[in-house]
Design a protein around this motif. Structure first.
Motif, PDB file in Angstrom:
ATOM      1  N   THR A 198     -74.367  58.027   1.603  1.00 41.60           N
ATOM      2  CA  THR A 198     -75.185  59.004   1.355  1.00 41.60           C
ATOM      3  C   THR A 198     -75.689  58.659  -0.260  1.00 41.60           C
ATOM      4  N   ASN A 199     -76.772  59.631  -0.787  1.00 40.43           N
ATOM      5  CA  ASN A 199     -77.015  59.203  -2.256  1.00 40.43           C
ATOM      6  C   ASN A 199     -77.407  60.812  -2.754  1.00 40.43           C
ATOM      7  N   GLU A 200     -77.776  60.726  -4.055  1.00 40.84           N
ATOM      8  CA  GLU A 200     -77.953  62.005  -4.970  1.00 40.84           C
ATOM      9  C   GLU A 200     -79.118  62.823  -4.074  1.00 40.84           C
ATOM     10  N   LYS A 201     -80.017  62.041  -3.546  1.00 37.86           N
ATOM     11  CA  LYS A 201     -81.217  62.777  -3.174  1.00 37.86           C
ATOM     12  C   LYS A 201     -81.022  63.258  -1.646  1.00 37.86           C
ATOM     13  N   ASP A 202     -80.151  62.812  -1.152  1.00 35.95           N
ATOM     14  CA  ASP A 202     -79.802  63.287   0.363  1.00 35.95           C
ATOM     15  C   ASP A 202     -79.767  64.678   0.658  1.00 35.95           C
ATOM     16  N   ASP A 203     -80.601  65.414   1.669  1.00 36.92           N
ATOM     17  CA  ASP A 203     -80.415  66.692   1.920  1.00 36.92           C
ATOM     18  C   ASP A 203     -78.989  67.089   2.514  1.00 36.92           C
ATOM     19  N   LYS A 204     -78.589  65.908   3.250  1.00 39.53           N
ATOM     20  CA  LYS A 204     -77.293  66.321   3.834  1.00 39.53           C
ATOM     21  C   LYS A 204     -76.025  65.676   3.255  1.00 39.53           C
ATOM     22  N   ARG A 205     -76.147  65.594   1.710  1.00 39.44           N
ATOM     23  CA  ARG A 205     -75.037  64.791   1.200  1.00 39.44           C
ATOM     24  C   ARG A 205     -73.710  65.521   1.305  1.00 39.44           C
ATOM     25  N   ALA A 206     -73.786  66.922   1.131  1.00 41.71           N
ATOM     26  CA  ALA A 206     -72.782  67.627   1.208  1.00 41.71           C
ATOM     27  C   ALA A 206     -72.079  67.541   2.589  1.00 41.71           C
ATOM     28  N   GLU A 207     -72.715  67.736   3.429  1.00 39.75           N
ATOM     29  CA  GLU A 207     -72.214  67.723   4.918  1.00 39.75           C
ATOM     30  C   GLU A 207     -71.589  66.381   5.067  1.00 39.75           C
ATOM     31  N   LYS A 208     -72.238  65.242   4.542  1.00 39.18           N
ATOM     32  CA  LYS A 208     -71.678  63.805   5.079  1.00 39.18           C
ATOM     33  C   LYS A 208     -70.368  63.798   4.096  1.00 39.18           C
ATOM     34  N   ILE A 209     -70.300  64.366   2.987  1.00 41.14           N
ATOM     35  CA  ILE A 209     -69.336  64.172   2.072  1.00 41.14           C
ATOM     36  C   ILE A 209     -68.046  64.922   2.933  1.00 41.14           C
ATOM     37  N   LYS A 210     -68.335  66.058   3.612  1.00 41.63           N
ATOM     38  CA  LYS A 210     -67.342  66.923   4.173  1.00 41.63           C
ATOM     39  C   LYS A 210     -66.948  65.982   5.448  1.00 41.63           C
ATOM     40  N   THR A 211     -67.702  65.606   6.209  1.00 42.81           N
ATOM     41  CA  THR A 211     -67.209  64.384   7.111  1.00 42.81           C
ATOM     42  C   THR A 211     -66.526  63.419   6.739  1.00 42.81           C
ATOM     43  N   PHE A 212     -66.722  62.943   5.751  1.00 44.72           N
ATOM     44  CA  PHE A 212     -65.836  61.572   4.970  1.00 44.72           C
ATOM     45  C   PHE A 212     -64.533  62.331   4.671  1.00 44.72           C
ATOM     46  N   ILE A 213     -64.356  63.623   4.190  1.00 44.43           N
ATOM     47  CA  ILE A 213     -63.076  63.961   3.804  1.00 44.43           C
ATOM     48  C   ILE A 213     -62.255  64.457   5.082  1.00 44.43           C
ATOM     49  N   ARG A 214     -63.004  65.022   6.136  1.00 43.54           N
ATOM     50  CA  ARG A 214     -62.254  65.141   7.250  1.00 43.54           C
ATOM     51  C   ARG A 214     -61.639  63.746   8.009  1.00 43.54           C
ATOM     52  N   GLN A 215     -62.683  62.771   8.004  1.00 38.83           N
ATOM     53  CA  GLN A 215     -62.120  61.444   8.398  1.00 38.83           C
ATOM     54  C   GLN A 215     -61.110  60.914   7.924  1.00 38.83           C
ATOM     55  N   MET A 216     -60.987  61.153   6.392  1.00 41.64           N
ATOM     56  CA  MET A 216     -60.131  60.717   5.548  1.00 41.64           C
ATOM     57  C   MET A 216     -58.650  61.193   5.819  1.00 41.64           C
ATOM     58  N   ALA A 217     -58.601  62.534   6.039  1.00 42.64           N
ATOM     59  CA  ALA A 217     -57.357  63.287   6.254  1.00 42.64           C
ATOM     60  C   ALA A 217     -56.981  62.797   7.749  1.00 42.64           C
ATOM     61  N   LYS A 218     -57.807  62.570   8.633  1.00 40.90           N
ATOM     62  CA  LYS A 218     -57.332  62.169  10.032  1.00 40.90           C
ATOM     63  C   LYS A 218     -56.881  60.634   9.967  1.00 40.90           C
ATOM     64  N   LEU A 219     -57.350  59.909   9.041  1.00 39.35           N
ATOM     65  CA  LEU A 219     -56.625  58.507   9.015  1.00 39.35           C
ATOM     66  C   LEU A 219     -55.331  58.759   8.407  1.00 39.35           C
ATOM     67  N   ALA A 220     -55.165  59.420   7.406  1.00 43.24           N
ATOM     68  CA  ALA A 220     -53.851  59.490   6.553  1.00 43.24           C
ATOM     69  C   ALA A 220     -53.065  60.208   7.400  1.00 43.24           C
ATOM     70  N   PHE A 221     -53.402  61.373   8.263  1.00 44.55           N
ATOM     71  CA  PHE A 221     -52.320  61.946   8.805  1.00 44.55           C
ATOM     72  C   PHE A 221     -51.871  61.542  10.396  1.00 44.55           C
ATOM     73  N   ARG A 222     -52.683  60.318  10.540  1.00 46.28           N
ATOM     74  CA  ARG A 222     -52.749  59.585  12.000  1.00 46.28           C
ATOM     75  C   ARG A 222     -52.778  60.460  13.377  1.00 46.28           C
ATOM     76  N   LYS A 223     -53.681  61.661  13.136  1.00 44.68           N
ATOM     77  CA  LYS A 223     -54.238  62.156  14.088  1.00 44.68           C
ATOM     78  C   LYS A 223     -55.342  63.379  13.656  1.00 44.68           C
ATOM     79  N   PRO A 224     -56.015  63.873  14.947  1.00 42.88           N
ATOM     80  CA  PRO A 224     -57.181  64.645  14.559  1.00 42.88           C
ATOM     81  C   PRO A 224     -56.581  65.906  13.532  1.00 42.88           C
ATOM     82  N   VAL A 225     -57.504  66.330  12.791  1.00 43.59           N
ATOM     83  CA  VAL A 225     -57.308  67.425  11.787  1.00 43.59           C
ATOM     84  C   VAL A 225     -57.551  68.823  12.563  1.00 43.59           C
TER      85      VAL A 225
END
Length: 760
Positions: A345-372
């Protein structure tokens, strides 16, 4: 494991007469229990329990030779066997201990290696992890006409960067020898975790980048004075591929002559591996393919517990907790500063917050080794973002929470039904020392990790060919050979002139190449590790060990003194590390063979052991000195096993050179070993010893059990009393296929743990 140390309380008189006709239980009860407890648990006088891993015949021989302490050798063979059989079945043996006190799968935190690898792969997921290694070797070389990259005239793969151009150009056509530039790019494969010093030697302008394409690790682009060497050190994880770039520029800066002559130019790219010496980076460690940057945790952690012989994440201390906090802070800073890159994403992206939220969710899935789950998403995703309007700060908070969560830090969390995500996690930690990748998680989600066939197929087709798996197996082999920790290889310069750090480094490389050559061959035949007469030598080693190769020869598989040497047992690196500075050490070599190769339990000596100096007995051979020093009854309980094994390797001196004489006397390399079945094997020299070991069920069992412990990091007995035997039988049926043994271990432990067939 502990050796049996019976101390019999005897009346004055013949032991054999006193015990004649008594059962093993009666002998033990009347003569042994006073000191060692009714069930071998020990007493105040002798607090150590009577446990070990000798077979009943081996135990009987030890008792007959060394007990009772006051009168060793006076107990009859029949009575020794009777008391040994009783103790073995009641409390001494592995099976008895498991029956009396069942072993369980322990709650385990991530080891230091697993933590570092996991964080690297979590972040690397969003860049594309480079954990595959194709057949192309070397770096991509781009040759430009000008001093700065511009018009490219040549593109090729250079096996290594080691050029002396002299006063010439890289090629005759279109180049000006006075001014040109070269850029080498690609990847470097790191064989083991640790600090690496990268070195560029050149009399021209150079700049080197390793795992960071923006900040050079060595910068000599603006030259001053007569500096011709530039270096930088970086901590890297083994089994991974890192981007590397070297810029070289030749120009006529500061030359006032209107028609100057070309000046000489040279450039060499070297590295110094952990505990190694500087050497040109060989082509086998280089690839012309570019790879993404890898985040590496550099926080210092307290060492993992190795009291059982393998790394275990079972201890949690303040130092460990602080280290996980410090590394979480560093990783959170790293991710938050690069969130736009990682979240695409980038600072001008209208969906930046949504993409960052998706990023955090995926990061948690990887760390916990299963779906959140929804509940977990509220804690680790929604709450950090809602409490921090600054998205960068929200990312940092979320990362801290994820990396400090027990769901990340612990491998065997309690609660919940085991599922295929658990299978995926156990497969990844055992084979890669890291978390599952997206492909493994997808297989778990699709229910395709349910059967042994499904699990083994993925292990065989994909996982075992990953560079992390290759490094993991090489790490095990070093553990098996007891070369996984740096040993003192310094030798007496007067006795062994020319044996220096460069030779030691070459020997370590030779051993690694030899191990890789066997394990990654089609047959992957374990026996070849012990009986092959070929090893890898370069010109420097060949000269020192008397092999006919060119002085500048690169490492190549070579017939190394056929008929004299055999496999890794006589590899000079092993012989060197299992010796003193000036003399051999049959005891060190014998202990290695007994414990590491044959799996025999030995207890450390009761007293500090100092070898008899050779000068005190100038007319004795090393074998004779060892026999003299270990002839006492207290020593013989272990040295009956150790000495005869070590003596078989006496034809190799303290730097691993073959010899026929020691102290001007013919060497006697004869040895013996009492197998677990009670059969005495005799061998003369390394060749006969190696053939015996290659065909020994004791060796096959020990190898399988040690590999299980190294990969799974749990006791094999927690997976059933017959698991070791099953693995040995499977190993034998496969033709002693090393890689297939690893697959069997990983698949079996992952599925067994998830099906609740093991004790927890």
């Amino acid at each position: 494991m502990r050796r049996l140390n019976f101390v019999f309380v005897l009346l004055i008189g013949g032991v054999a007469n006193h015990c004649h006709g008594a059962t093993g239980e009666q002998i033990y009860t009347t003569q042994c229990a006073f000191c060692h407890g009714k069930a071998g648990e020990g007493s105040k006088k002798y607090p150590k329990p009577l446990i070990g891993d000798k077979s009943s015949p081996q135990l009987a021989l030890q008792i007959q030779k060394t007990m009772p302490k006051e009168d060793p050798g006076s107990l009859s063979k029949e009575d020794s066997l009777a008391v040994a059989s009783y103790a073995f079945d009641k409390f001494y043996s592995v099976a008895a201990r498991e029956r009396n006190n069942p072993v369980r799968v322990e709650l385990a935190r991530l080891t230091v290696s697993q933590y570092r690898n996991a964080v690297a792969d979590m972040i690397g997921h969003f860049r594309g992890n480079a954990t595959w290694w194709d057949k192309n070797r070397g770096l991509k070389g781009e040759y430009f006409k000008e001093r700065n990259p511009g018009k490219r005239l040549i593109e090729r793969t250079d096996p290594e960067v080691k050029f002396d151009f002299g006063v010439n150009a890289p090629a005759e056509k279109d180049f000006d020898a006075k001014e040109f530039s070269i850029r080498w790019t690609g990847s470097v494969l790191i064989p083991e975790t640790g600090e690496y010093t990268f070195i560029v030697k050149s009399n021209q302008s150079v700049r080197l980048f390793v795992n960071d394409n923006k900040n050079p690790i060595a910068d000599g682009y603006v030259r001053s004075g007569n500096d011709n060497e530039y270096k930088g050190t970086v901590y890297l994880l083994g089994g991974r591929v890192y981007p590397i770039r070297l810029d070289f520029s030749k120009a006529l800066q500061g030359v006032k002559d209107k028609n100057p002559k070309p000046l000489p130019a040279f450039v060499t790219l070297l590295w110094q591996q952990p505990n190694g010496t500087a050497e040109t980076i060989p082509s086998r460690q280089l690839s012309p393919q570019w790879s993404p940057e890898t985040y590496v945790v550099t926080t210092k952690f307290p060492p993992d517990d190795r009291s059982y012989g393998w790394e275990r994440g079972t201890t949690v201390s303040k130092a460990w907790d602080q280290a996980t906090t410090d590394s979480a802070l560093d990783a959170a800073d790293y991710v938050s500063l690069r969130i736009n890159e990682l979240a695409k994403t980038n600072e001008k992206d209208d969906k930046r917050a949504e993409k960052i939220k998706t990023f955090i969710r995926q990061m948690a899935k990887l760390a916990f080794r299963k779906p959140v789950t929804d509940d977990l998403e509220k804690v680790y995703v929604t709450r950090p973002m809602e409490s921090n309007p600054d998205l960068q700060a929200a990312v940092k908070r979320a990362m801290l929470m994820i990396l400090k969560s027990p769901r990340f830090l612990y491998r065997e969390p309690s609660g919940g039904e085991p599922d295929q995500y658990d299978v995926a996690a156990r497969m990844a930690f055992a084979m890669w020392d890291s978390i599952p990748n997206q492909e493994l998680l997808d297989l778990a989600a699709a229910g395709k990790l349910k059967t042994p066939e499904e699990v083994k197929k993925h292990l065989n087709d994909k996982m075992i060919w990953d560079t992390r798996a290759k490094t993991r197996l090489l790490g095990f082999l070093h553990h098996w050979l007891k070369t996984d920790h740096g040993r003192d290889a310094v030798k007496d310069a007067k006795r062994f002139p020319g044996f220096d750090a460069a030779i030691v480094g070459d020997l370590r490389t030779s051993l690694d190449l030899t191990l890789d050559d066997v394990v990654w061959s089609d047959k992957s035949d374990f026996r070849q590790l012990l009986i092959s007469e070929e090893t890898f030598l370069n010109g420097r080693l060949a000269k020192y060990y008397g092999v006919d190769l060119p002085a500048d020869a690169s490492f190549a598989k070579t017939a190394f003194e056929p008929g004299k040497r055999t496999g890794v047992l006589t590899h000079p690196y092993l012989m060197t590390t299992l010796a003193y500075s000036a003399e051999t050490s049959p005891i060190h070599r014998g202990v290695f063979l007994a414990k590491g190769i044959l799996g025999t339990g030995l207890k450390p000596p009761q007293e500090a052991f100092t070898p008899i100096p050779a000068e005190l007995h100038p007319n004795l051979t090393t074998r004779q000195r060892v026999e003299l020093q270990t002839k006492g009854a207290n020593c013989q309980s272990c040295h009956l096993v150790i000495n005869p094994l070590g003596f078989a390797l006496e034809n190799f001196d303290a730097v691993g050179r073959y010899r026929l004489k020691d102290n001007n006397k013919e060497i006697d390399p004869t040895g013996t070993y009492l197998t677990r079945s009670g059969e005495t094997k005799t061998f003369k020299g390394a060749g006969e010893l190696a053939k015996f070991l290659a065909g020994s069920p004791d060796v096959h069992t020990a190898f399988a059990e040690q590999m299980f412990h190294h990969l799974v990091q749990q006791s094999v007995r927690a997976y059933g009393s017959t698991r070791t035997t099953e693995l040995r039988d499977t190993f034998t049926k496969s033709g002693f296929h090393v890689r297939q043994l690893a697959v069997e271990i990983v698949a079996g432990s992952a599925l067994a743990a998830s099906s609740k067939t093991v004790r927890k």
